[in-house]
Design a protein around this motif. Sequence first.
Motif, PDB file in Angstrom:
ATOM      1  N   THR A 122      40.163  40.027  37.220  1.00 59.26           N
ATOM      2  CA  THR A 122      39.334  40.399  38.380  1.00 59.26           C
ATOM      3  C   THR A 122      39.912  41.577  39.154  1.00 59.26           C
ATOM      4  OG1 THR A 122      40.509  38.776  39.702  1.00 59.26           O
ATOM      5  CG2 THR A 122      38.393  38.070  38.754  1.00 59.26           C
ATOM      6  N   GLY A 123      41.155  41.973  38.867  1.00 56.12           N
ATOM      7  CA  GLY A 123      41.808  43.040  39.633  1.00 56.12           C
ATOM      8  C   GLY A 123      41.304  44.432  39.259  1.00 56.12           C
ATOM      9  N   ALA A 124      41.870  45.432  39.926  1.00 58.66           N
ATOM     10  CA  ALA A 124      41.427  46.822  39.748  1.00 58.66           C
ATOM     11  C   ALA A 124      41.615  47.289  38.302  1.00 58.66           C
ATOM     12  CB  ALA A 124      42.191  47.733  40.707  1.00 58.66           C
ATOM     13  N   VAL A 125      42.716  46.888  37.690  1.00 61.19           N
ATOM     14  CA  VAL A 125      42.959  47.270  36.298  1.00 61.19           C
ATOM     15  C   VAL A 125      42.201  46.330  35.353  1.00 61.19           C
ATOM     16  CG1 VAL A 125      44.760  47.433  34.515  1.00 61.19           C
ATOM     17  CG2 VAL A 125      45.139  48.437  36.768  1.00 61.19           C
ATOM     18  N   GLY A 126      42.139  45.047  35.717  1.00 58.17           N
ATOM     19  CA  GLY A 126      41.383  44.084  34.908  1.00 58.17           C
ATOM     20  C   GLY A 126      39.930  44.516  34.735  1.00 58.17           C
ATOM     21  N   HIS A 128      43.693  60.043  34.584  1.00 59.05           N
ATOM     22  CA  HIS A 128      43.050  58.889  35.231  1.00 59.05           C
ATOM     23  C   HIS A 128      44.007  57.704  35.213  1.00 59.05           C
ATOM     24  CE1 HIS A 128      40.196  55.990  36.562  1.00 59.05           C
ATOM     25  NE2 HIS A 128      39.227  56.893  36.609  1.00 59.05           N
ATOM     26  N   ASN A 129      44.381  57.211  36.384  1.00 57.56           N
ATOM     27  CA  ASN A 129      45.424  56.180  36.439  1.00 57.56           C
ATOM     28  C   ASN A 129      45.000  54.832  35.883  1.00 57.56           C
ATOM     29  OD1 ASN A 129      43.859  56.437  38.943  1.00 57.56           O
ATOM     30  ND2 ASN A 129      45.021  54.684  39.651  1.00 57.56           N
ATOM     31  N   THR A 130      43.747  54.413  36.109  1.00 58.18           N
ATOM     32  CA  THR A 130      43.400  53.082  35.591  1.00 58.18           C
ATOM     33  C   THR A 130      42.824  53.154  34.169  1.00 58.18           C
ATOM     34  OG1 THR A 130      41.158  52.990  36.545  1.00 58.18           O
ATOM     35  CG2 THR A 130      42.971  52.168  37.910  1.00 58.18           C
ATOM     36  N   ALA A 175      46.666  42.303  32.709  1.00 60.79           N
ATOM     37  CA  ALA A 175      46.469  43.205  33.847  1.00 60.79           C
ATOM     38  C   ALA A 175      46.974  42.516  35.105  1.00 60.79           C
ATOM     39  CB  ALA A 175      44.993  43.566  33.977  1.00 60.79           C
ATOM     40  N   LEU A 176      47.976  41.657  34.921  1.00 57.11           N
ATOM     41  CA  LEU A 176      48.537  40.928  36.072  1.00 57.11           C
ATOM     42  C   LEU A 176      49.362  41.871  36.941  1.00 57.11           C
ATOM     43  CD1 LEU A 176      49.739  37.637  34.344  1.00 57.11           C
ATOM     44  CD2 LEU A 176      47.977  37.820  36.120  1.00 57.11           C
ATOM     45  N   PRO A 177      49.485  41.545  38.226  1.00 53.19           N
ATOM     46  CA  PRO A 177      50.392  42.326  39.069  1.00 53.19           C
ATOM     47  C   PRO A 177      51.792  42.340  38.456  1.00 53.19           C
ATOM     48  CG  PRO A 177      49.108  40.810  40.400  1.00 53.19           C
ATOM     49  CD  PRO A 177      48.820  40.481  38.971  1.00 53.19           C
ATOM     50  N   LYS A 231      43.286  33.503  39.391  1.00 53.49           N
ATOM     51  CA  LYS A 231      43.967  32.481  40.195  1.00 53.49           C
ATOM     52  C   LYS A 231      43.001  31.891  41.214  1.00 53.49           C
ATOM     53  CE  LYS A 231      47.740  33.568  42.698  1.00 53.49           C
ATOM     54  NZ  LYS A 231      49.153  33.992  42.834  1.00 53.49           N
ATOM     55  N   THR A 232      42.594  32.694  42.204  1.00 53.90           N
ATOM     56  CA  THR A 232      41.716  32.134  43.242  1.00 53.90           C
ATOM     57  C   THR A 232      40.263  32.008  42.771  1.00 53.90           C
ATOM     58  OG1 THR A 232      41.292  34.309  44.204  1.00 53.90           O
ATOM     59  CG2 THR A 232      43.133  33.084  45.122  1.00 53.90           C
ATOM     60  N   SER A 233      39.913  32.693  41.684  1.00 56.60           N
ATOM     61  CA  SER A 233      38.520  32.651  41.194  1.00 56.60           C
ATOM     62  C   SER A 233      38.287  31.622  40.105  1.00 56.60           C
ATOM     63  CB  SER A 233      38.114  33.999  40.615  1.00 56.60           C
ATOM     64  OG  SER A 233      38.533  35.050  41.403  1.00 56.60           O
TER      65      SER A 233
HETATM   66  N1  COA Z   1      49.279  34.225  38.079  1.00 55.13           N
HETATM   67  C1  COA Z   1      47.972  34.191  37.799  1.00 55.13           C
HETATM   68  N2  COA Z   1      47.073  35.004  38.315  1.00 55.13           N
HETATM   69  C2  COA Z   1      47.509  35.913  39.188  1.00 55.13           C
HETATM   70  C3  COA Z   1      48.840  36.031  39.542  1.00 55.13           C
HETATM   71  C4  COA Z   1      49.750  35.125  38.955  1.00 55.13           C
HETATM   72  N3  COA Z   1      51.045  35.132  39.225  1.00 55.13           N
HETATM   73  N4  COA Z   1      48.977  37.025  40.424  1.00 55.13           N
HETATM   74  C5  COA Z   1      47.760  37.511  40.628  1.00 55.13           C
HETATM   75  N5  COA Z   1      46.865  36.849  39.875  1.00 55.13           N
HETATM   76  C6  COA Z   1      45.428  37.025  39.811  1.00 55.13           C
HETATM   77  C7  COA Z   1      44.853  37.322  41.167  1.00 55.13           C
HETATM   78  O1  COA Z   1      44.849  36.180  42.001  1.00 55.13           O
HETATM   79  C8  COA Z   1      43.495  37.791  40.767  1.00 55.13           C
HETATM   80  O2  COA Z   1      42.695  36.738  40.283  1.00 55.13           O
HETATM   81  P1  COA Z   1      41.631  35.973  41.257  1.00 55.13           P
HETATM   82  O3  COA Z   1      40.551  36.963  41.573  1.00 55.13           O
HETATM   83  O4  COA Z   1      41.158  34.845  40.417  1.00 55.13           O
HETATM   84  O5  COA Z   1      42.378  35.511  42.442  1.00 55.13           O
HETATM   85  C9  COA Z   1      43.800  38.625  39.535  1.00 55.13           C
HETATM   86  O6  COA Z   1      45.069  38.163  39.035  1.00 55.13           O
HETATM   87  C10 COA Z   1      43.867  40.103  39.833  1.00 55.13           C
HETATM   88  O7  COA Z   1      44.949  40.373  40.706  1.00 55.13           O
HETATM   89  P2  COA Z   1      44.835  41.130  42.092  1.00 55.13           P
HETATM   90  O8  COA Z   1      46.206  41.181  42.641  1.00 55.13           O
HETATM   91  O9  COA Z   1      43.805  40.597  42.959  1.00 55.13           O
HETATM   92  O10 COA Z   1      44.344  42.579  41.657  1.00 55.13           O
HETATM   93  P3  COA Z   1      44.322  43.856  42.545  1.00 55.13           P
HETATM   94  O11 COA Z   1      43.098  44.598  42.219  1.00 55.13           O
HETATM   95  O12 COA Z   1      44.583  43.552  43.961  1.00 55.13           O
HETATM   96  O13 COA Z   1      45.599  44.658  41.996  1.00 55.13           O
HETATM   97  C11 COA Z   1      46.847  45.900  40.355  1.00 55.13           C
HETATM   98  C12 COA Z   1      45.541  45.260  40.757  1.00 55.13           C
HETATM   99  C13 COA Z   1      46.582  46.776  39.172  1.00 55.13           C
HETATM  100  C14 COA Z   1      47.432  46.747  41.470  1.00 55.13           C
HETATM  101  C15 COA Z   1      47.861  44.819  40.020  1.00 55.13           C
HETATM  102  O14 COA Z   1      47.322  44.010  39.030  1.00 55.13           O
HETATM  103  C16 COA Z   1      49.167  45.367  39.497  1.00 55.13           C
HETATM  104  O15 COA Z   1      50.057  45.608  40.262  1.00 55.13           O
HETATM  105  N6  COA Z   1      49.301  45.551  38.153  1.00 55.13           N
HETATM  106  C17 COA Z   1      50.460  46.053  37.472  1.00 55.13           C
HETATM  107  C18 COA Z   1      50.758  47.508  37.651  1.00 55.13           C
HETATM  108  C19 COA Z   1      49.579  48.340  37.432  1.00 55.13           C
HETATM  109  O16 COA Z   1      48.854  48.182  36.475  1.00 55.13           O
HETATM  110  N7  COA Z   1      49.371  49.256  38.359  1.00 55.13           N
HETATM  111  C20 COA Z   1      48.223  50.077  38.353  1.00 55.13           C
HETATM  112  C21 COA Z   1      48.414  51.296  37.590  1.00 55.13           C
HETATM  113  S1  COA Z   1      47.142  52.432  37.941  1.00 55.13           S
END
Ligand code: COA
Length: 345
Positions: free
Chosen positions: A9-13, A322-324, A79-81, A34-36
Amino acid sequence: MRVALLGGTGAVGQRFAQLLERHPWFELTTITGKTSVGKKYGEAVNWLLGGEVPEYVRDLTVMETDMRNLKEVDLVFSALPSGEAASIEREVMRAGIPMVSNSSLLRMDPLVPLVIPEVNPDHLALLNEQRRVGSGPVATSPNCTTTILVIPLKPLNDRYGIKRINVASYQAISGAGYPGVPSYDIVDNIIPFISEEEEKVEKESKKILGRFNGKEVDQAGFEVQATCVRVPVIDGHTVAVHAEFEEEVDVDEAIRILESFDPGERIRKLPSSPEKVIVVRRERDRPQPRYDRLTGKGMSVTVGRLRRGASSNTLLFVAHGHNTIRGAAGGAILLAELMRSEGII
Ligand code: COA
Ligand code: MG
């Protein structure tokens, strides 16, 4: 291959979900969060990419990020943090489930290849060492800024030999996720600090441009110094590079080397491979995020402002990507494609 996406669900996901739509080899069947957990992806996700959530993933139920949900898949993308948030990756590796991760947790592990397909595909041979201890195959994709820096450095290093790199980055806010950087911090502003980013750029560049000696990767011997800055741009990282080489540099030749860079047939034929990995712009004011981020569907790195530095062995340039896409999801998918075409997964 059936594919699971961790942290989808994250920006990279989201970028993974977008780029995997109608992928010829990979079918996204599991998304974790996690929360979803328990919600439909289309309802849970705060879609940042414009347009609609792709139909093929809209009704997938977000699963818990747990090993039990990875039993049925052939490949995992993460694509986890970064950091310990991604500790499940260690279990995936131990369990022998193939994975390509975009997280930083395992990037510097001596058993884990850190690969940009066009730069160091030979480092995938490290996976034989993983197999020997019964884990993996797990490969990692570098930090977004590292990727955009190292792609143009590769052919220049081959020709002139890098001695020292000084780089300043101008990084987009999508790299910090959502909600990410507070608007009050980034509008009308720049932030000259991104936690752990400079260390990643410095260490990862030396691993990627290091030599695989048949058993492990010997880090490259040059110096890298980075200053990483967040700027009010949505997508696309820019780097200003001051590169000092062992040998004298001819700017016109450097331009030809960059323009003619060819990663070879085995990379070029991969589905996500851009037509040109490096695009050189000759205008005096390019690259720019707004115009250059989607070059090669976001998979090319655009280089401009090539000029000689104060000494005859220094070259200055600006690179953008493009970063993502190139720096995260697209780069990881290209790496998985390479592993598939080489029969590793
Ligand atoms: N275990 C399981 N799920 C986890 C988790 C963990 N320890 N930590 C976070 N998550 C879940 C989040 O809760 C979320 O799911 P949800 O919607 O069900 O709650 C999902 O993973 C996405 O994470 P989130 O932190 O909300 O994404 P974001 O959009 O805020 O941040 C990034 C995205 C890319 C910044 C982050 O994933 C990251 O730091 N990635 C690694 C480095 C990277 O790729 N950087 C970007 C380069 S451009
Ligand atoms: Mg978030």
